[in-house]
Design an enzyme around this catalytic site. Structure first.
Site, short mmCIF file in Angstrom:
data_model
loop_
_atom_site.label_atom_id
_atom_site.label_comp_id
_atom_site.label_asym_id
_atom_site.label_seq_id
_atom_site.Cartn_x
_atom_site.Cartn_y
_atom_site.Cartn_z
NE ARG A 42 -18.61 59.00 -38.55
CZ ARG A 42 -17.93 58.55 -39.67
NH1 ARG A 42 -18.45 58.37 -40.62
NH2 ARG A 42 -16.78 58.17 -39.23
CG HIS A 82 -20.70 53.75 -43.04
ND1 HIS A 82 -20.76 54.09 -41.61
CD2 HIS A 82 -19.65 54.30 -43.55
CE1 HIS A 82 -19.94 55.00 -41.61
NE2 HIS A 82 -18.99 55.17 -42.73
CD GLU A 121 -23.29 53.91 -39.54
OE1 GLU A 121 -23.91 54.83 -40.33
OE2 GLU A 121 -22.28 53.49 -40.03
#
Ligand code: DGY
Length: 316
Positions: free
Chosen positions: A235, A282, A264
């Site tokens: 994360r 991601h 994000e």
């Protein structure tokens, strides 16, 4: 048939299963849904994703019909689980099935950062590559180096297994020591003070949330060896971006590979200006097999809750 609200477009096999078993409210959108509470009127279950903010306010506004929230992710830092529990809403997630994919992504980040793959790719794409040269884009080996894993959970352990194949020496730091059969030879460090100085490569695998907020800060970076590599497929909130960017500038951190960012899809724009950072959007769990497995697991969990059973993937 129970009603299921889905906040994002899901893989075709998962939407097909959802449409068969539920009165499914699907969407073609890849971005967070607006007015989720209004969309959920009459729904028994909701599937959300990382990036959807299921905070206490939203959970408080969900209709009473909602009995379960399934997040299409193992991480659930975007869901206020306590607020859901207070309303009698179960939360299920997708552990285990994405561990290999996410660990592969971490290994990719480590290798790409160490071997300057981002710079190399940009050079070739720019048309400016003049050919092989003895001193061009020299990186560093990961083989034989020390890998520090922050968080030896399911994903961290998969990374350790892969890194053994690169002949890396594996160390880890976690809240408690793992049973030896789960350590597979990894060396436990109870404190930062012994862990950080051995991190030739540091890979982050702890959950997000308040407990790990900006864990990798200036002080901890300073305790790492000069020239270390950092990878983050966990994360973005684990990293104090200002501190990491400063260290990437001075070379104290030689390179970083990042798949996740605080806030994000926005990120600290300074990252984009640095050559020695590899940036992915991601992608940790983004394989077809993995995303299908995640979808089936989240639907299994929802089925179980609505059927009065306790699923193995209930977030406790
Ligand atoms: C997760 O599952 O938490 C990932 O970050 C998304 O794949």
């Amino acid at each position: 048939m129970p009603t299921l609200l889905v906040t994002r477009r899901l893989p075709p096999a998962i939407e097909a299963r959802a449409a068969k078993a539920f009165d499914a409210r699907l969407t073609a959108s890849d971005t967070p849904m607006q007015n989720v509470a209004a969309q959920a009127v009459g729904a028994d279950a909701v599937i959300c994703c990382p990036g959807d903010v299921f905070d206490a306010k939203l959970i408080g506004a969900l209709p009473d019909t909602v009995k379960v929230i399934g997040t299409f992710s193992v991480g659930y830092d975007h869901v206020d689980v306590a607020a859901a529990r207070a309303r009698g809403i179960a939360v299920v997630n997708t552990p285990d099935v994405l561990s290999v994919a996410t660990a592969e992504c971490a290994m990719l980040l480590i290798l790409a950062a160490a071997r300057r793959a981002g710079e190399g790719e940009r050079l070739v794409r720019s048309g400016g590559w003049a050919g092989w040269a003895p001193t061009q884009l020299m990186g560093t080996l990961v083989s034989g180096r020390r890998l520090g894993i922050f968080g030896l959970g399911r994903i961290g352990r998969e990374l350790a297994r892969m890194a053994h194949g690169f002949n890396m020496e594996i160390h880890y730091h976690d809240v408690a020591r793992m049973p030896p059969e789960l350590e597979s030879g990894a060396i436990f460090h109870a404190s930062d003070s012994t862990f950080l100085p051995i991190c030739d490569v540091l890979s982050l695998h702890a959950p997000g949330g308040a407990g790990t907020m900006h864990w990798l800060n200036a002080e901890r970076i300073a305790a790492m060896p000069r020239g270390a590599i950092v990878a983050n497929a966990a994360r973005g909130t684990l990293v104090d971006d200002t501190a990491l960017i400063a260290a990437l500038r001075t070379g104290h951190i030689a390179a970083a590979g990042l798949d996740v960012y605080e806030g994000e899809p926005r990120m600290n724009p300074e990252y984009r200006l640095l050559e020695n950072v590899v940036l992915l959007p991601h992608l940790g769990s983004a394989t077809t097999e993995t995303r299908d497995a995640m979808g089936h697991l989240v639907l299994d969990g929802i089925d179980a809750v609505l059927g009065g059973r306790t699923p193995g993937n209930l977030v406790k």
